[in-house]
Design a protein around this motif. Structure first.
Motif, PDB file in Angstrom:
ATOM      1  N   ARG A   1     110.244 126.210  13.733  1.00 63.43           N
ATOM      2  CA  ARG A   1     110.127 124.926  14.435  1.00 63.43           C
ATOM      3  C   ARG A   1     110.265 125.147  15.938  1.00 63.43           C
ATOM      4  O   ARG A   1     109.480 124.613  16.737  1.00 63.43           O
ATOM      5  CB  ARG A   1     111.215 123.953  13.955  1.00 63.43           C
ATOM      6  CG  ARG A   1     111.171 123.677  12.452  1.00 63.43           C
ATOM      7  CD  ARG A   1     111.845 122.377  12.105  1.00 63.43           C
ATOM      8  NE  ARG A   1     113.300 122.367  12.252  1.00 63.43           N
ATOM      9  CZ  ARG A   1     114.164 122.634  11.266  1.00 63.43           C
ATOM     10  NH1 ARG A   1     113.718 122.945  10.052  1.00 63.43           N
ATOM     11  NH2 ARG A   1     115.457 122.580  11.477  1.00 63.43           N
ATOM     12  N   THR A   2     111.286 125.943  16.320  1.00 62.74           N
ATOM     13  CA  THR A   2     111.491 126.182  17.751  1.00 62.74           C
ATOM     14  C   THR A   2     110.304 126.936  18.343  1.00 62.74           C
ATOM     15  O   THR A   2     109.869 126.648  19.464  1.00 62.74           O
ATOM     16  CB  THR A   2     112.798 126.969  17.966  1.00 62.74           C
ATOM     17  OG1 THR A   2     113.829 126.312  17.246  1.00 62.74           O
ATOM     18  CG2 THR A   2     113.158 127.034  19.433  1.00 62.74           C
ATOM     19  N   ALA A   3     109.763 127.908  17.598  1.00 67.63           N
ATOM     20  CA  ALA A   3     108.618 128.665  18.102  1.00 67.63           C
ATOM     21  C   ALA A   3     107.447 127.726  18.372  1.00 67.63           C
ATOM     22  O   ALA A   3     106.778 127.816  19.401  1.00 67.63           O
ATOM     23  CB  ALA A   3     108.225 129.741  17.104  1.00 67.63           C
ATOM     24  N   LEU A   4     107.210 126.779  17.458  1.00 64.51           N
ATOM     25  CA  LEU A   4     106.103 125.833  17.656  1.00 64.51           C
ATOM     26  C   LEU A   4     106.362 124.941  18.873  1.00 64.51           C
ATOM     27  O   LEU A   4     105.445 124.570  19.595  1.00 64.51           O
ATOM     28  CB  LEU A   4     105.909 124.984  16.400  1.00 64.51           C
ATOM     29  CG  LEU A   4     105.158 125.704  15.272  1.00 64.51           C
ATOM     30  CD1 LEU A   4     105.338 124.991  13.947  1.00 64.51           C
ATOM     31  CD2 LEU A   4     103.671 125.828  15.600  1.00 64.51           C
ATOM     32  N   LYS A   5     107.637 124.593  19.090  1.00 68.58           N
ATOM     33  CA  LYS A   5     107.963 123.774  20.255  1.00 68.58           C
ATOM     34  C   LYS A   5     107.756 124.570  21.541  1.00 68.58           C
ATOM     35  O   LYS A   5     107.336 124.017  22.566  1.00 68.58           O
ATOM     36  CB  LYS A   5     109.422 123.306  20.179  1.00 68.58           C
ATOM     37  CG  LYS A   5     109.702 122.293  19.057  1.00 68.58           C
ATOM     38  CD  LYS A   5     111.188 121.992  18.962  1.00 68.58           C
ATOM     39  CE  LYS A   5     111.508 121.123  17.758  1.00 68.58           C
ATOM     40  NZ  LYS A   5     112.975 120.949  17.594  1.00 68.58           N
TER      41      LYS A   5
ATOM     42  N   LYS B   1      97.936 130.149  20.651  1.00 69.35           N
ATOM     43  CA  LYS B   1      97.366 131.462  20.325  1.00 69.35           C
ATOM     44  C   LYS B   1      98.092 132.568  21.078  1.00 69.35           C
ATOM     45  O   LYS B   1      98.231 133.686  20.584  1.00 69.35           O
ATOM     46  CB  LYS B   1      95.875 131.487  20.678  1.00 69.35           C
ATOM     47  CG  LYS B   1      95.029 130.921  19.566  1.00 69.35           C
ATOM     48  CD  LYS B   1      93.551 131.072  19.845  1.00 69.35           C
ATOM     49  CE  LYS B   1      92.760 130.332  18.767  1.00 69.35           C
ATOM     50  NZ  LYS B   1      91.496 129.835  19.294  1.00 69.35           N
ATOM     51  N   ALA B   2      98.583 132.238  22.296  1.00 70.77           N
ATOM     52  CA  ALA B   2      99.302 133.225  23.096  1.00 70.77           C
ATOM     53  C   ALA B   2     100.578 133.682  22.395  1.00 70.77           C
ATOM     54  O   ALA B   2     101.113 134.750  22.674  1.00 70.77           O
ATOM     55  CB  ALA B   2      99.619 132.650  24.470  1.00 70.77           C
ATOM     56  N   ALA B   3     101.090 132.836  21.485  1.00 73.52           N
ATOM     57  CA  ALA B   3     102.290 133.206  20.745  1.00 73.52           C
ATOM     58  C   ALA B   3     101.918 133.767  19.374  1.00 73.52           C
ATOM     59  O   ALA B   3     102.781 133.917  18.509  1.00 73.52           O
ATOM     60  CB  ALA B   3     103.190 131.979  20.592  1.00 73.52           C
ATOM     61  N   GLY B   4     100.660 134.029  19.183  1.00 71.17           N
ATOM     62  CA  GLY B   4     100.209 134.568  17.902  1.00 71.17           C
ATOM     63  C   GLY B   4     100.211 133.532  16.792  1.00 71.17           C
ATOM     64  O   GLY B   4     100.190 133.872  15.608  1.00 71.17           O
ATOM     65  N   ILE B   5     100.235 132.228  17.167  1.00 70.83           N
ATOM     66  CA  ILE B   5     100.241 131.178  16.144  1.00 70.83           C
ATOM     67  C   ILE B   5      98.821 130.648  15.983  1.00 70.83           C
ATOM     68  O   ILE B   5      98.138 130.383  16.978  1.00 70.83           O
ATOM     69  CB  ILE B   5     101.178 130.013  16.535  1.00 70.83           C
ATOM     70  CG1 ILE B   5     102.585 130.536  16.795  1.00 70.83           C
ATOM     71  CG2 ILE B   5     101.187 128.942  15.455  1.00 70.83           C
ATOM     72  CD1 ILE B   5     103.529 129.500  17.365  1.00 70.83           C
ATOM     73  N   ASN B   6      98.397 130.508  14.755  1.00 69.53           N
ATOM     74  CA  ASN B   6      97.072 129.980  14.502  1.00 69.53           C
ATOM     75  C   ASN B   6      97.206 128.548  13.981  1.00 69.53           C
ATOM     76  O   ASN B   6      97.609 128.326  12.841  1.00 69.53           O
ATOM     77  CB  ASN B   6      96.354 130.880  13.492  1.00 69.53           C
ATOM     78  CG  ASN B   6      95.007 130.326  13.110  1.00 69.53           C
ATOM     79  OD1 ASN B   6      94.403 129.572  13.871  1.00 69.53           O
ATOM     80  ND2 ASN B   6      94.551 130.667  11.912  1.00 69.53           N
ATOM     81  N   ILE B   7      96.898 127.559  14.847  1.00 71.84           N
ATOM     82  CA  ILE B   7      97.004 126.153  14.429  1.00 71.84           C
ATOM     83  C   ILE B   7      95.610 125.644  14.111  1.00 71.84           C
ATOM     84  O   ILE B   7      94.708 125.704  14.947  1.00 71.84           O
ATOM     85  CB  ILE B   7      97.637 125.291  15.538  1.00 71.84           C
ATOM     86  CG1 ILE B   7      99.060 125.757  15.809  1.00 71.84           C
ATOM     87  CG2 ILE B   7      97.633 123.822  15.139  1.00 71.84           C
ATOM     88  CD1 ILE B   7      99.731 125.043  16.954  1.00 71.84           C
ATOM     89  N   LYS B   8      95.443 125.168  12.885  1.00 69.35           N
ATOM     90  CA  LYS B   8      94.164 124.606  12.501  1.00 69.35           C
ATOM     91  C   LYS B   8      94.263 123.090  12.647  1.00 69.35           C
ATOM     92  O   LYS B   8      95.082 122.451  11.989  1.00 69.35           O
ATOM     93  CB  LYS B   8      93.843 124.992  11.058  1.00 69.35           C
ATOM     94  CG  LYS B   8      92.408 124.728  10.701  1.00 69.35           C
ATOM     95  CD  LYS B   8      92.051 125.333   9.355  1.00 69.35           C
ATOM     96  CE  LYS B   8      90.814 124.646   8.829  1.00 69.35           C
ATOM     97  NZ  LYS B   8      91.101 123.563   7.892  1.00 69.35           N
ATOM     98  N   VAL B   9      93.449 122.527  13.540  1.00 62.00           N
ATOM     99  CA  VAL B   9      93.511 121.081  13.765  1.00 62.00           C
ATOM    100  C   VAL B   9      92.672 120.380  12.702  1.00 62.00           C
ATOM    101  O   VAL B   9      91.479 120.643  12.564  1.00 62.00           O
ATOM    102  CB  VAL B   9      92.994 120.723  15.171  1.00 62.00           C
ATOM    103  CG1 VAL B   9      93.031 119.229  15.377  1.00 62.00           C
ATOM    104  CG2 VAL B   9      93.821 121.429  16.230  1.00 62.00           C
ATOM    105  N   VAL B  10      93.308 119.509  11.922  1.00 61.75           N
ATOM    106  CA  VAL B  10      92.603 118.765  10.875  1.00 61.75           C
ATOM    107  C   VAL B  10      92.373 117.353  11.379  1.00 61.75           C
ATOM    108  O   VAL B  10      93.322 116.612  11.629  1.00 61.75           O
ATOM    109  CB  VAL B  10      93.424 118.714   9.570  1.00 61.75           C
ATOM    110  CG1 VAL B  10      92.631 118.035   8.475  1.00 61.75           C
ATOM    111  CG2 VAL B  10      93.842 120.105   9.166  1.00 61.75           C
ATOM    112  N   ARG B  11      91.088 116.996  11.549  1.00 59.81           N
ATOM    113  CA  ARG B  11      90.793 115.658  12.045  1.00 59.81           C
ATOM    114  C   ARG B  11      90.729 114.700  10.870  1.00 59.81           C
ATOM    115  O   ARG B  11      89.834 114.762  10.044  1.00 59.81           O
ATOM    116  CB  ARG B  11      89.463 115.705  12.776  1.00 59.81           C
ATOM    117  CG  ARG B  11      89.144 114.446  13.504  1.00 59.81           C
ATOM    118  CD  ARG B  11      87.751 114.554  14.055  1.00 59.81           C
ATOM    119  NE  ARG B  11      87.497 113.466  14.970  1.00 59.81           N
ATOM    120  CZ  ARG B  11      86.874 113.616  16.118  1.00 59.81           C
ATOM    121  NH1 ARG B  11      86.436 114.797  16.485  1.00 59.81           N
ATOM    122  NH2 ARG B  11      86.663 112.582  16.882  1.00 59.81           N
ATOM    123  N   GLU B  12      91.688 113.786  10.798  1.00 57.72           N
ATOM    124  CA  GLU B  12      91.766 112.831   9.688  1.00 57.72           C
ATOM    125  C   GLU B  12      91.065 111.529  10.096  1.00 57.72           C
ATOM    126  O   GLU B  12      90.952 111.234  11.279  1.00 57.72           O
ATOM    127  CB  GLU B  12      93.225 112.532   9.366  1.00 57.72           C
ATOM    128  CG  GLU B  12      94.105 113.763   9.172  1.00 57.72           C
ATOM    129  CD  GLU B  12      94.056 114.293   7.749  1.00 57.72           C
ATOM    130  OE1 GLU B  12      93.320 113.701   6.927  1.00 57.72           O
ATOM    131  OE2 GLU B  12      94.733 115.297   7.470  1.00 57.72           O
TER     132      GLU B  12
END
Lengths: 318, 536
Positions: free
Chosen positions: B313-317, B401-412
């Protein structure tokens, strides 16, 4: 003449039946709208208990058929019931709005109809000339642009840049008639630009169509000047299609002006209808739709009667 | 020695008054603390204050979000237009001052029993309705009861569920009894639903007539179109410099902007952010960009993998560059969030909690520690959440991405987003309106058993503090508790809070305001009509 009256009566009767069918469709279509009025009224913070309380207060717990019959019997006497959202009488709520819309439509029509018919006759007379081309290109451009875009262009040049006319057509009760015409000039002009092309081109086409007829040839051969050929000989026979297209555009001026009302903040019935739909205010939506339907039916009736009156062959059927 | 201290304090007060850093009321309060009499303080305020309002003129106010189906029923107020109108023609027991502190409106003072279970409000004996009728305890009781009981259709019912009884103690004293101690009751009374209306004498109120106790009385008007108001001479408050107020409903953003530019109105209540920069270049127009308590949040389910690990959670923040998001998505009209749901303009905001900055390296090492390198998550969002919400999430995904996190944006789909996605998908974007106090906000969306606990966060210490703070009357202790709760939210909670969105409104030529404006609503806490004036 008796035939005409009988015909009008018959048409009116047909119109009423159509209106009844439309009322059924309107009522049950509105029923099909998703969402819940109580929810819409109370917003995000509503609890199930106060939702239930409000629904009961609005009579939404009764079956739809019962509510339809009740509504219809009222509508016949022009009593459209009370708005479920505000509790105020629907006739009162939309009455003034409808008057505003009629005023704007009449204002626009008073400019647009003479202009387009005169222009139509002129371009038919001078067909394939530069004037004809310019008039056609200009009116086709204005009809091809969406109303709101035309509105913004007019606002930009006539309100923001030059300050000649007010950008918003807000009305107040103590306005003089001249002031009213001035304040609503831009929305009326927008509507004029939107409807002119259709009527003008129809007039032109109807007249040109007739110009190939033998009797026009005859008139020409006997030396009648070209303008007289058109005004005296062609135009009387072209009235029927012209009246039809004018009626169609008048109906559009009344029922299709929501975008213009929004752009110029004009308090007409279109805005009231949009507000009512977003609030699930069924009685207001139904009354607006019924008024629109009646407008269309009446104008079509007028167009039919008008084209019969201008055509001796239809006036005296064999 | 004492004399010298007083002089220093006075100089500082005068300085603050000049620059507009404090409201008149706070000034009087501090001046009294410094041992100055009220009349001397009033004189001092007059010579120090930055602005000298001049009376007169008709204030033409272009407001957004008005609807034909609005009503005067305070229980069903929902559109912004009605909120603006309510603060212009009606009054409340208490109000939010220009410096965002709590101040008196119809109630001149209030006091709680030691357990905060009973509150006594003293009413202003000079207050009157537009009809001329004086305001009595009965009017207040019936106005509050309008939002209570089984048959009430009020949207503000939930705020008063703890109220057990509202009684009168003489003509000008109202006593509110509660089932549980609540130190925030005077704050809750500023909620826009709790407008005071005249009593019918049978326990109900007359809201239909539009009568009120506010600075302006309604002459004529139509819902969703326009309102004409005239100053109420018997008004109990300060201000109301304009002679008349015309409120025009301008729902279309372009119409609003054009009306302001062409001078058809003096103020518009909302500016489209896209054109903000252009409008700011117009020398005749002053744009106000004021932080609000409304927020965009991105809740993560604290009981669902991988968010159940606080390091994730903290990493995402840490992986969000808020400055860039505010600049590119909110066009600068936002205030940076710090992952606790309390804005700088709200009471008990803890100012000394360090701002969380963009730190992809630290996020990376936290993920490594948690064994979640190359983390991949889905983020649900819809267009309706906020203008540019989808773009915001895409930008965030790039930054992460700079933190190596891959966030897939889901458009609802926007339709049904709050019933099908929010509280159902483990990571989503949400928009929240402001709530008056941290207690209301935290109880609504962060308490362990709250129906809207959007992060499914269970923190024992937080919930304990929340209950304690609710009835704590000692301000210092209470501020400490909220400080600790905010820290817990920031470091343990599941909410990533990118920003608080600002109120953005604009004034035309000659419309003046005090240096400070209230942030509870747009247009100076919805009180522009009574707080602003025309330049002489």
């Amino acid at each position: 003449m008796g035939d005409i009256l009988g015909l009008v009566a018959k048409r009116l009767g047909m119109g009423l039946i159509i209106l009844l069918v439309i009322s059924i469709i309107i009522f049950f279509m509105v029923e099909l709208l998703p969402g819940d009025i109580a929810q819409a009224v109370l917003g995000q913070g509503a609890t199930p208990e106060n939702l239930a309380a409000l629904r009961k207060e609005m009579g939404l717990d009764q079956p739809a058929v019962l509510r339809y019959l009740h509504w219809l019997s009222g509508a016949v006497t022009l009593d459209f019931g009370n708005s479920i959202v505000t509790g105020a009488s629907v006739a009162q709520t939309i009455g003034e709005r409808f008057a505003n819309t009629l005023f704007l439509a009449a204002y626009a029509a008073a400019i647009a109809v003479p202009i387009s018919i005169v222009l139509g006759v002129l371009v038919a007379l001078l067909r394939n000339s530069i004037f004809d081309r310019v008039a056609n290109v200009a009116t086709l451009t204005s009809i091809s642009s969406p109303e709101f875009f035309l509105g913004y262009i007019l606002i930009l040049y006539l309100a923001v840049k030059t300050g000649m006319f007010p950008a918003i057509a807000s009305l107040s009760n103590d306005m003089s008639f001249g002031d009213l015409l001035y304040r609503t000039f831009l929305p009326a002009l927008t509507l004029v630009l939107v409807v002119t092309a259709h009527m003008m081109r129809m007039t032109r086409a109807a007249i040109i169509n007739l110009l190939a007829s033998p009797y026009i040839e005859m008139a020409r051969l006997k030396g009648t000047p070209p303008w007289k050929v058109i005004v005296k000989h062609a135009l009387p026979n072209a009235w029927a299609p012209i009246i039809n297209v004018v009626a169609l555009n008048l109906a559009y001026l009344i029922t299709g002006v929501v975008l213009v009302e929004v752009v110029f903040v004009y308090p007409g019935i279109g805005q009231a209808l949009v507000d009512a739909v977003s609030k699930r205010d069924f009685p207001v939506v139904q009354a607006c739709c019924l008024i629109f339907a009646a407008t269309f039916i009446l104008l079509n009736l007028a167009a039919d009667v008008g084209s019969i009156l201008t055509n001796p062959r239809l006036r005296h059927p064999k | 020695m004492k004399k010298k201290t007083d002089q220093v304090l006075l100089d500082r007060l005068a300085q603050a008054a000049r620059t507009g850093d404090i409201s008149r009321r706070s000034f009087m309060h501090f001046a009294a603390a410094a041992g100055i009499t009220a009349s001397a303080a009033t004189g001092l305020w007059g010579t120090s204050a930055a602005a000298n309002p001049t009376p007169g003129g008709t204030f033409r106010w272009g407001v957004h979000d008005g609807n034909t189906s609005d009503t005067h029923d305070p229980g069903t107020y929902v559109t912004r237009q009605m909120i603006f109108l309510a603060h212009t023609h009606r009054s409340y027991l208490t109000l939010i001052e220009a410096d965002n502190s709590l101040g008196p409106d119809l109630a001149t003072s209030w006091e709680a029993s030691p357990d905060a279970m009973q509150w006594t409000f003293e009413l202003n004996p000079d207050a009157s309705f537009h009809s001329g009728k004086p305001v009595t305890a009965q009017d207040v009781i019936d106005s509050l009861n309008h939002h209570r009981g089984d048959s009430s259709t009020s949207a503000a019912k939930a705020l008063l569920t703890d109220v057990t009884d509202v009684t009168a103690d003489g003509d000008h004293t109202v006593v509110v009894s509660l089932a549980r101690g609540n130190a925030d009751l005077p704050w809750l009374m500023t909620d826009y639903h709790f407008a005071i209306c005249p009593s019918n004498g049978d326990g109900t109120i007359d809201w239909k007539s539009g009568d009120g106790t506010g600075p302006y009385k309604i002459d004529s008007g139509e819902f969703g179109i326009r309102w004409e108001l005239t100053r109420h001479d018997g008004w109990h408050g300060e201000g109301a410099y304009f002679d008349k107020v015309t409120m025009l409903v301008l729902n279309d953003p372009n119409a609003r902007q054009t009306a302001l530019v062409t001078g058809d109105v003096d103020c518009v209540s909302l500016i489209e952010l896209k054109t903000l920069a252009l409008l700011q270049r117009n020398p005749d127009i002053s744009v106000d960009n004021i932080p609000s308590g409304g927020a965009i949040t991105m809740p993560m389910f604290c009981d669902t993998e991988p968010f159940s690990d606080v390091r994730v959670r903290t990493a995402l923040k840490l992986a969000m560059n808020r400055d860039e998001i505010i600049e590119k998505i909110a066009f600068g009209a936002a205030t940076k969030g710090n992952d606790f749901h309390l804005s700088p303009v709200q009471p008990y905001w803890p100012e000394d909690i360090p701002q969380r900055e963009y730190d992809p390296d630290q996020a990376k090492s936290l993920l490594k520690e948690a064994g979640q390198e190359g983390l991949s998550v889905n983020l649900s969002v819809a267009d309706s959440v906020y203008t540019g919400a989808v773009d915001m999430c895409v930008l965030y995904a790039e930054q992460a991405k700079a933190a190596g996190i891959n966030i897939k944006v889901v458009r609802e789909p926007s339709d049904g987003y709050y019933s099908d996605v929010w509280l159902k998908k483990p990571f989503s974007a949400v928009s929240w309106g402001a709530r008056p106090t941290p207690d209301v906000m935290f109880t609504l969306a962060y308490k362990d058993d709250a129906a809207w606990n959007e992060t499914r966060w269970q923190n024992e210490r937080f919930n304990e503090l929340l209950l304690q703070a609710k009835s704590e009357l000692d301000e210092t202790l209470r501020a400490e508790m909220y400080h600790e709760m905010c820290l817990l939210m920031r470091d343990d909670g599941g909410t990533l809070l990118p920003f608080f969105n600002n109120w953005v409104y604009a004034r035309g030529k000659g419309v003046k305001r005090h240096e400070q404006v209230a942030a509870s609503w747009g247009c100076d806490g919805a009180r522009a009509a009574s707080r602003w004036w025309f330049e002489a």
